[in-house]
Design an enzyme around this catalytic site. Sequence first.
Site, PDB file in Angstrom:
ATOM      1  N   LYS A 142       0.849  -1.208   0.000  1.00  0.00           N
ATOM      2  CA  LYS A 142       0.000   0.000   0.000  1.00  0.00           C
ATOM      3  C   LYS A 142       0.878   1.249   0.000  1.00  0.00           C
ATOM      4  O   LYS A 142       0.667   2.176  -0.793  1.00  0.00           O
ATOM      5  CB  LYS A 142      -0.885   0.018   1.249  1.00  0.00           C
ATOM      6  CG  LYS A 142      -1.547   1.362   1.543  1.00  0.00           C
ATOM      7  CD  LYS A 142      -2.412   1.342   2.766  1.00  0.00           C
ATOM      8  CE  LYS A 142      -1.705   1.744   4.013  1.00  0.00           C
ATOM      9  NZ  LYS A 142      -1.496   3.180   4.193  1.00  0.00           N
ATOM     10  N   ASN A 143       1.897   1.266   0.867  1.00  0.00           N
ATOM     11  CA  ASN A 143       2.677   2.500   1.040  1.00  0.00           C
ATOM     12  C   ASN A 143       3.706   2.730  -0.058  1.00  0.00           C
ATOM     13  O   ASN A 143       4.388   3.744  -0.057  1.00  0.00           O
ATOM     14  CB  ASN A 143       3.328   2.521   2.430  1.00  0.00           C
ATOM     15  CG  ASN A 143       2.283   2.661   3.512  1.00  0.00           C
ATOM     16  OD1 ASN A 143       1.123   2.954   3.224  1.00  0.00           O
ATOM     17  ND2 ASN A 143       2.668   2.416   4.747  1.00  0.00           N
ATOM     18  N   ARG A 176      -5.901  10.959   3.935  1.00  0.00           N
ATOM     19  CA  ARG A 176      -4.987  12.072   4.176  1.00  0.00           C
ATOM     20  C   ARG A 176      -3.720  11.968   3.345  1.00  0.00           C
ATOM     21  O   ARG A 176      -3.085  12.956   3.024  1.00  0.00           O
ATOM     22  CB  ARG A 176      -4.659  12.233   5.648  1.00  0.00           C
ATOM     23  CG  ARG A 176      -3.942  11.071   6.242  1.00  0.00           C
ATOM     24  CD  ARG A 176      -3.447  11.313   7.611  1.00  0.00           C
ATOM     25  NE  ARG A 176      -2.750  12.523   7.829  1.00  0.00           N
ATOM     26  CZ  ARG A 176      -1.651  13.028   7.286  1.00  0.00           C
ATOM     27  NH1 ARG A 176      -1.110  12.487   6.443  1.00  0.00           N
ATOM     28  NH2 ARG A 176      -1.107  14.118   7.563  1.00  0.00           N
ATOM     29  N   CYS A 200      -5.667  12.471  11.663  1.00  0.00           N
ATOM     30  CA  CYS A 200      -6.373  11.189  11.545  1.00  0.00           C
ATOM     31  C   CYS A 200      -6.323  10.568  12.941  1.00  0.00           C
ATOM     32  O   CYS A 200      -5.934  11.191  13.913  1.00  0.00           O
ATOM     33  CB  CYS A 200      -5.678  10.308  10.518  1.00  0.00           C
ATOM     34  SG  CYS A 200      -4.114   9.693  11.140  1.00  0.00           S
ATOM     35  N   ARG A 218      -0.847  14.732  12.491  1.00  0.00           N
ATOM     36  CA  ARG A 218      -0.327  14.451  11.131  1.00  0.00           C
ATOM     37  C   ARG A 218      -0.110  15.766  10.350  1.00  0.00           C
ATOM     38  O   ARG A 218      -0.708  15.983   9.291  1.00  0.00           O
ATOM     39  CB  ARG A 218      -1.257  13.531  10.346  1.00  0.00           C
ATOM     40  CG  ARG A 218      -1.618  12.221  10.982  1.00  0.00           C
ATOM     41  CD  ARG A 218      -0.518  11.194  11.066  1.00  0.00           C
ATOM     42  NE  ARG A 218      -0.013  10.682   9.832  1.00  0.00           N
ATOM     43  CZ  ARG A 218      -0.505   9.638   9.175  1.00  0.00           C
ATOM     44  NH1 ARG A 218      -1.604   9.058   9.635  1.00  0.00           N
ATOM     45  NH2 ARG A 218       0.043   9.198   8.058  1.00  0.00           N
ATOM     46  N   PRO A 219       0.665  16.717  10.902  1.00  0.00           N
ATOM     47  CA  PRO A 219       0.872  17.985  10.192  1.00  0.00           C
ATOM     48  C   PRO A 219       1.635  17.782   8.872  1.00  0.00           C
ATOM     49  O   PRO A 219       2.154  16.699   8.612  1.00  0.00           O
ATOM     50  CB  PRO A 219       1.709  18.808  11.173  1.00  0.00           C
ATOM     51  CG  PRO A 219       2.324  17.838  12.083  1.00  0.00           C
ATOM     52  CD  PRO A 219       1.425  16.648  12.155  1.00  0.00           C
ATOM     53  N   ILE A 220       1.681  18.834   8.063  1.00  0.00           N
ATOM     54  CA  ILE A 220       2.404  18.762   6.779  1.00  0.00           C
ATOM     55  C   ILE A 220       3.441  19.882   6.709  1.00  0.00           C
ATOM     56  O   ILE A 220       3.882  20.291   5.620  1.00  0.00           O
ATOM     57  CB  ILE A 220       1.433  18.862   5.583  1.00  0.00           C
ATOM     58  CG1 ILE A 220       0.523  20.103   5.740  1.00  0.00           C
ATOM     59  CG2 ILE A 220       0.607  17.600   5.432  1.00  0.00           C
ATOM     60  CD1 ILE A 220      -0.216  20.485   4.519  1.00  0.00           C
ATOM     61  N   ASP A 232       4.212   0.837  11.872  1.00  0.00           N
ATOM     62  CA  ASP A 232       3.013   0.222  11.286  1.00  0.00           C
ATOM     63  C   ASP A 232       2.832  -1.228  11.714  1.00  0.00           C
ATOM     64  O   ASP A 232       1.816  -1.843  11.388  1.00  0.00           O
ATOM     65  CB  ASP A 232       3.060   0.281   9.752  1.00  0.00           C
ATOM     66  CG  ASP A 232       2.992   1.719   9.271  1.00  0.00           C
ATOM     67  OD1 ASP A 232       3.343   1.958   8.099  1.00  0.00           O
ATOM     68  OD2 ASP A 232       2.626   2.601  10.071  1.00  0.00           O
ATOM     69  N   ARG A 253      -8.691  -0.563   4.234  1.00  0.00           N
ATOM     70  CA  ARG A 253      -7.811   0.461   3.641  1.00  0.00           C
ATOM     71  C   ARG A 253      -6.478  -0.136   3.231  1.00  0.00           C
ATOM     72  O   ARG A 253      -5.858   0.323   2.267  1.00  0.00           O
ATOM     73  CB  ARG A 253      -7.560   1.601   4.646  1.00  0.00           C
ATOM     74  CG  ARG A 253      -8.735   2.527   4.864  1.00  0.00           C
ATOM     75  CD  ARG A 253      -8.284   3.733   5.660  1.00  0.00           C
ATOM     76  NE  ARG A 253      -6.993   4.180   5.150  1.00  0.00           N
ATOM     77  CZ  ARG A 253      -6.009   4.638   5.950  1.00  0.00           C
ATOM     78  NH1 ARG A 253      -6.181   4.710   7.245  1.00  0.00           N
ATOM     79  NH2 ARG A 253      -4.867   5.016   5.439  1.00  0.00           N
TER      80      ARG A 253
END
Length: 420
Positions: A22-23, A92, A116, A121-123, A305, A397
Amino acid sequence: MSAYIINGGNYLSGEIRIGGAKNSVLPIMAASLLNLSETVLLDCPRISDVDISVEILKRLGCKVFRDETTAVIDSSDINNFEIPLELMNKMRSSFIFLGAMLAVGGKAVCGYPGGCELGARPIDMHLKAFKKLGVRIKEQGGYISCDSSHFKACKVALDFPSVGATENIMLLACKQKGTTTIINAAREPEISDLQNFLNSMGAKISGAGSNKIKIEGVASLKSVKKRIMPDRIVAATMMFAACISGGNITLKNVTCSHIESVILLLQGCGADIYTHGDSLDIICSKRLRFSDTLCTMPYPGFPTDAQAQAVAAFSTMEGTSIVKETIFENRFNHASELKKMGADITVDDRIAVIKGVKRLSGAHVYAPDLRGGAALVIAALGAEGTTVVDNIHYIDRGYEQLDKMLSALGGDIKRNDYYE
Ligand code: EPZ
């Protein structure tokens, strides 16, 4: 809504194949905008995060065709460089499209991704790097508008080896004039998979896997076919499932070097693990033991994870374990659900103390997030009686038919799609 109904106690045995990561596929799908041509992705997992990425690609003007394991993306007619808030809120990590949209369109607008279940979870690191590279950014009303017409290649240093920020800079810089260097880059295998993908399109990127990545901009990129690397977190999840159910399973299509930290941990707990090429055997013939501290770390350290899955397995191992979550500020949401099953877990901020109990008991629990949901499934496989794991849309997901994978190994798990 959907739930898994799991009757615990079955011994897991047999062989399953791990699918695409997925990632890795998510940033690669964003990268498919860059060649304004056709991209064929093999081993593209059928998970809901990929479905959302397909929706975004189509919203930008791409054509996307999918069959069981392949996705074909045609980006030759891109005509839009804006991702609306409702799509950003669905996933996100859609923020990874920003760099690619800028690389192709020069201007881009996307919704503010927001937090989330794992925390804020800043950017800020993405935006700080983009500004250093000359991108003009306006943040207003929950939207971020960017203009990269004044892009200026240079060295950018990340305050933390952020996976998403590293990927976003690679996507932005690979078609811009000059050489961009990322200092303190993330070293995750998914970054190397993205570099390999971009270079097979004709990009000139080097250093992925190290903490310094050099991107020499090229004018154009070409059509490409790429197999997505195996999902190391799904592989780790199946290993923890084998541990709690006393299993003896073989995983095919695994890059064993990507999960060395997990292999070493479980060998230390008493599991027998053998690797040969892209296969891994794990045999847990006796109750495992862990009485130590486990810290999640950026790659190649133990992956955040896989933390929830480890906590689930530790909950019935002999001994008392301490788990420190150093990556996210709120990633123990699974603890309260595991306690409903009889786990003895105390959480204080980013530290969990787990006292192993003989066996957990079935209960009605709710997946709090993607990996927390997987942890509850693992716990249920080893528990006495029946467990209902609710809210499994979170699990969808990142896991393709987790129930089918576990049933193929002898697990007693059924999916129940019910409507309130
Ligand atoms: C990626 O998220 C993964 N997602 C996550 O996997 C994974 O947990 C994470 O990397 C760490 O390995 C995808 O690849 C789609 P980060 P990402 O930027 O890129 C903070 C899963 O379960 N940070 O490395 O968002 C951030 O809040 C998911 O598959 C800032 O403060 O992770 C976090 O605390 C969950 N400012 C830490 O850094 C920023 O600008 C690591 O985040 C960016 C990040």
